[in-house]
Write a protein that holds these residues in place. Structure first.
Motif, PDB file in Angstrom:
ATOM      1  N   SER A   1      43.133 -52.943  -3.953  1.00 40.82           N
ATOM      2  CA  SER A   1      42.291 -54.047  -4.407  1.00 40.82           C
ATOM      3  C   SER A   1      42.905 -54.676  -5.647  1.00 40.82           C
ATOM      4  N   VAL A   2      42.570 -55.943  -5.873  1.00 40.65           N
ATOM      5  CA  VAL A   2      43.065 -56.668  -7.038  1.00 40.65           C
ATOM      6  C   VAL A   2      41.914 -57.438  -7.662  1.00 40.65           C
ATOM      7  N   ALA A   3      41.990 -57.605  -8.974  1.00 41.42           N
ATOM      8  CA  ALA A   3      41.055 -58.446  -9.712  1.00 41.42           C
ATOM      9  C   ALA A   3      41.802 -59.696 -10.158  1.00 41.42           C
ATOM     10  N   LEU A   4      41.287 -60.853  -9.813  1.00 37.47           N
ATOM     11  CA  LEU A   4      41.961 -62.119 -10.102  1.00 37.47           C
ATOM     12  C   LEU A   4      41.348 -62.794 -11.316  1.00 37.47           C
ATOM     13  N   THR A   5      42.198 -63.444 -12.106  1.00 35.54           N
ATOM     14  CA  THR A   5      41.769 -64.325 -13.180  1.00 35.54           C
ATOM     15  C   THR A   5      42.501 -65.643 -13.022  1.00 35.54           C
ATOM     16  N   SER A   6      41.845 -66.732 -13.406  1.00 32.77           N
ATOM     17  CA  SER A   6      42.438 -68.047 -13.250  1.00 32.77           C
ATOM     18  C   SER A   6      41.981 -68.952 -14.377  1.00 32.77           C
ATOM     19  N   ASP A   7      42.863 -69.860 -14.764  1.00 34.16           N
ATOM     20  CA  ASP A   7      42.538 -70.812 -15.825  1.00 34.16           C
ATOM     21  C   ASP A   7      43.454 -72.021 -15.678  1.00 34.16           C
ATOM     22  N   ILE A   8      43.071 -73.114 -16.324  1.00 29.39           N
ATOM     23  CA  ILE A   8      43.838 -74.359 -16.300  1.00 29.39           C
ATOM     24  C   ILE A   8      44.325 -74.660 -17.708  1.00 29.39           C
ATOM     25  N   TRP A   9      45.583 -75.019 -17.831  1.00 30.20           N
ATOM     26  CA  TRP A   9      46.149 -75.338 -19.133  1.00 30.20           C
ATOM     27  C   TRP A   9      47.076 -76.535 -18.987  1.00 30.20           C
ATOM     28  N   SER A  10      47.344 -77.173 -20.108  1.00 29.94           N
ATOM     29  CA  SER A  10      48.188 -78.376 -20.142  1.00 29.94           C
ATOM     30  C   SER A  10      49.510 -78.061 -20.808  1.00 29.94           C
ATOM     31  N   GLY A  11      50.604 -78.577 -20.223  1.00 28.35           N
ATOM     32  CA  GLY A  11      51.926 -78.385 -20.794  1.00 28.35           C
ATOM     33  C   GLY A  11      52.293 -79.500 -21.745  1.00 28.35           C
ATOM     34  N   ASN A  12      53.492 -79.406 -22.312  1.00 26.54           N
ATOM     35  CA  ASN A  12      53.964 -80.424 -23.252  1.00 26.54           C
ATOM     36  C   ASN A  12      54.185 -81.767 -22.581  1.00 26.54           C
ATOM     37  N   ALA A  13      54.402 -81.757 -21.271  1.00 21.94           N
ATOM     38  CA  ALA A  13      54.633 -82.999 -20.534  1.00 21.94           C
ATOM     39  C   ALA A  13      53.328 -83.649 -20.070  1.00 21.94           C
ATOM     40  N   LYS A  14      52.211 -83.213 -20.622  1.00 25.93           N
ATOM     41  CA  LYS A  14      50.901 -83.764 -20.266  1.00 25.93           C
ATOM     42  C   LYS A  14      50.588 -83.560 -18.786  1.00 25.93           C
ATOM     43  N   GLU A  15      51.005 -82.432 -18.253  1.00 24.95           N
ATOM     44  CA  GLU A  15      50.702 -82.073 -16.881  1.00 24.95           C
ATOM     45  C   GLU A  15      49.845 -80.819 -16.884  1.00 24.95           C
ATOM     46  N   ASP A  16      48.851 -80.800 -16.013  1.00 30.82           N
ATOM     47  CA  ASP A  16      47.921 -79.677 -15.942  1.00 30.82           C
ATOM     48  C   ASP A  16      48.360 -78.712 -14.850  1.00 30.82           C
ATOM     49  N   TYR A  17      48.281 -77.424 -15.156  1.00 31.63           N
ATOM     50  CA  TYR A  17      48.638 -76.370 -14.217  1.00 31.63           C
ATOM     51  C   TYR A  17      47.497 -75.367 -14.129  1.00 31.63           C
ATOM     52  N   ILE A  18      47.309 -74.818 -12.947  1.00 36.01           N
ATOM     53  CA  ILE A  18      46.328 -73.762 -12.743  1.00 36.01           C
ATOM     54  C   ILE A  18      47.079 -72.466 -12.458  1.00 36.01           C
ATOM     55  N   SER A  19      46.735 -71.435 -13.177  1.00 33.92           N
ATOM     56  CA  SER A  19      47.401 -70.138 -13.029  1.00 33.92           C
ATOM     57  C   SER A  19      46.473 -69.159 -12.331  1.00 33.92           C
ATOM     58  N   VAL A  20      47.076 -68.276 -11.551  1.00 34.72           N
ATOM     59  CA  VAL A  20      46.352 -67.201 -10.872  1.00 34.72           C
ATOM     60  C   VAL A  20      47.061 -65.895 -11.205  1.00 34.72           C
ATOM     61  N   VAL A  21      46.333 -64.969 -11.799  1.00 37.25           N
ATOM     62  CA  VAL A  21      46.901 -63.690 -12.249  1.00 37.25           C
ATOM     63  C   VAL A  21      46.195 -62.566 -11.511  1.00 37.25           C
ATOM     64  N   ALA A  22      46.976 -61.621 -10.993  1.00 32.40           N
ATOM     65  CA  ALA A  22      46.443 -60.463 -10.282  1.00 32.40           C
ATOM     66  C   ALA A  22      46.532 -59.231 -11.170  1.00 32.40           C
ATOM     67  N   HIS A  23      45.423 -58.523 -11.320  1.00 29.73           N
ATOM     68  CA  HIS A  23      45.360 -57.268 -12.071  1.00 29.73           C
ATOM     69  C   HIS A  23      45.069 -56.141 -11.081  1.00 29.73           C
ATOM     70  N   PHE A  24      45.850 -55.071 -11.153  1.00 32.91           N
ATOM     71  CA  PHE A  24      45.678 -53.974 -10.197  1.00 32.91           C
ATOM     72  C   PHE A  24      46.154 -52.668 -10.820  1.00 32.91           C
ATOM     73  N   VAL A  25      45.806 -51.574 -10.177  1.00 35.92           N
ATOM     74  CA  VAL A  25      46.211 -50.230 -10.599  1.00 35.92           C
ATOM     75  C   VAL A  25      47.310 -49.759  -9.655  1.00 35.92           C
ATOM     76  N   ASN A  26      48.455 -49.379 -10.212  1.00 33.97           N
ATOM     77  CA  ASN A  26      49.580 -48.970  -9.365  1.00 33.97           C
ATOM     78  C   ASN A  26      49.438 -47.520  -8.932  1.00 33.97           C
ATOM     79  N   VAL A  27      50.447 -47.021  -8.240  1.00 34.01           N
ATOM     80  CA  VAL A  27      50.390 -45.655  -7.699  1.00 34.01           C
ATOM     81  C   VAL A  27      50.398 -44.606  -8.793  1.00 34.01           C
ATOM     82  N   ASP A  28      50.854 -44.972  -9.995  1.00 27.99           N
ATOM     83  CA  ASP A  28      50.858 -44.040 -11.127  1.00 27.99           C
ATOM     84  C   ASP A  28      49.599 -44.171 -11.974  1.00 27.99           C
TER      85      ASP A  28
END
Length: 498
Positions: A231-258
């Motif tokens: 299973s994974v827990a997702l986080t997402s947010d929108i941010w603006s770069g220096n070029a005045k372009e907006d990007y949406i990020s998707v980050v996966a958080h999970f527990v590995n085999v260790d």
């Protein structure tokens, strides 16, 4: 009669038939020829005549024989040993051709290159002279060692492909320019300090290597998430770069085999349309489908905005295969704290704005910065520079006050003296400093809670309840404070709302 070349008497040969095959024995011309003679020259040799009969004879023992045209020839037409010293640095490679062992190539002992060996050895001499690997090994006083994963030791060899891959990793980690690895200064540093065999690559090659490296790591991550993660827990947010372009990020958080908590940025997509719920949901769903995580989503954490709530209404039916949709959508605790604090700081905007004006006045002139530094040195106080806060981030306002409050004595005197001379009025009064100190003490708990709940390499959900209780108790304690009553009341209302 066969004539000898050594000056001795000719050796008589037996009479043979017209269809007979024979092996001719010639007397030795020089002592060095003996090494190429038949290893058993004193044994009788059978000679078949045309009638199928055989006879034997013993050659003259006074000379060592040489075999000419032997069927055991190893590719040398004259059947003699290779005498060039170039073969000390090359390995002869053979293959079977029509039942004969024929030399077809020569393999360098140092760089492992294969060169043709059917003709002469001139090209082999030239390769041996120019072989950089041999020159490097000859000048190296001691071999470099490298440890294997099991603790054993092996010799280290320079690998250009590995160097290019690690250059891509360095550029991506430190956000360096693509042409960093090809700069002459960097190449000179590596060659003189670490490895004289280093070869730099141009910016275009580095770009191709980065794309290739990204695809390889992406494939490895997809395989890891499919095989070792439930299973994974997702986080997402929108941010603006220096070029005045907006990007949406998707980050996966999970527990590995260790049993270690890991995070991976699995998506960074351009969102050049309105930040509506449908557009956000479309891009998040595309990323999750590419990594085949539709049935492994444990939770999705987003900022507390109406567009994000609408996006989750669209995504919930698709992501509810693992735990359902009841607890799928989680609101970011740090964003809620940000909304609570900003609702209170609106009432203190005139005081905070005066501190911003004072810091801007100091930083507007290099002469003022130098004068303030000299004044601090004269007062035996360590000088420092002050930065402005960001209006959309309350924690930057807290850090601005945290840096300037300890310099109350020197900063206030300097601002009063210079600002009054320029503007004709006093900027920071005693009331400003008292309220500033009070705000700093009051906001400390919110700042510490934000830092603790922003962790990524430890679970933050178990900490949430503790910080909620601390914030509730903190607001109740300051609710009757004379200076902060006007900001605590709206903050407590916002807190109860969430």
């Amino acid at each position: 009669m066969a004539q000898g070349n050594g000056g001795g008497a000719p050796t008589p040969l037996p009479q043979l038939g017209a269809r007979a095959t024979a092996t001719l024995y010639l007397p030795q011309r020089q002592a060095t020829t003996a090494s190429t003679a038949d290893p058993t020259p004193n044994h009788p040799t059978s000679i078949e005549d045309g009638a199928g009969g055989s006879s034997s004879f013993t050659p003259t023992p006074s000379a060592s024989p040489t075999v000419v045209g032997s069927s055991s020839d190893t590719g040398n037409k004259r059947g003699r040993k290779t005498t060039s010293d170039v073969w000390n640095d090359f390995e002869q490679l053979y293959k079977q051709v029509n039942g004969k062992k024929v030399r077809y190539a020569a393999k360098c002992h140092y760089c492992k290159s294969q060169l043709t060996a059917k003709g002469g050895t001139g090209h082999l001499h030239r390769h041996r002279i120019a072989c950089a690997s041999k020159a490097d090994r000859a000048s190296r006083p001691q071999s470099l060692l490298q440890f294997n994963g099991d603790g054993s030791v092996r010799s280290w060899d320079y690998n250009a492909a590995t160097a290019r891959t690690e250059m891509c990793r360095l550029i991506a980690t430190l956000d360096l320019p693509l042409g960093f690895g090809g700069h002459p200064a960097f190449e000179r540093y590596i060659r003189r300090s670490h490895n004289p065999r280093f070869r730099s690559v141009c910016r275009q090659t580095t770009t191709r290597d980065l794309v290739k490296f990204f695809k390889q790591r992406r494939t490895v991550l997809i395989d890891l998430l499919q095989s070792s993660v439930s299973s994974v827990a997702l986080t997402s947010d929108i941010w603006s770069g220096n070029a005045k372009e907006d990007y949406i990020s998707v980050v996966a958080h999970f527990v590995n085999v260790d049993w270690l908590l890991e995070k991976r940025v699995i998506g960074m997509r351009l969102i050049d349309v309105s930040h509506s719920g449908s557009n956000i949901a479309e891009r998040v769903a595309t990323v999750v489908e590419e990594f085949k995580l539709i049935d492994k989503v444990f939770s999705v954490t987003l900022d507390n905005a109406s567009a994000n709530s609408n996006a989750m209404n669209i995504l919930a039916p698709r992501f509810s295969g693992y735990v359902g949709s009841l607890f799928l959508h989680q609101r970011c605790a740090c964003h809620i704290i940000n909304l609570i604090v900003k609702s209170g700081l609106k009432r203190l905007k005139p005081y905070v704005e005066d501190f911003r004006t004072a810091i801007s006045f100091l930083n507007a002139s290099n002469q003022r910065i130098a004068a303030y530094k000299s004044y601090c040195v004269a007062m035996d106080v360590r000088p420092r520079k002050f930065g402005l806060d960001m209006d959309v981030r309350w924690n930057s306002t807290y850090l601005m006050l945290k840096h300037v409050i300890p310099y109350k004595t020197t900063f206030s005197v300097f601002i009063q003296t210079h600002y009054q001379q320029v503007m004709g009025q006093t900027l920071l009064t005693q009331a400003h400093w008292e309220i500033g100190e009070k705000i700093l003490t009051f906001l400390e708990l919110f700042y510490d809670s934000t830092v603790a709940l922003s962790g990524i390499y430890y679970p933050t959900s178990p900490l949430m309840l503790h910080h909620i209780i601390e914030i509730a108790s903190h607001l109740s304690n300051y609710e009757n404070d004379i200076l902060l009553r006007d900001i605590v009341v709206p903050m407590k209302s916002k807190f109860l709302k969430y």
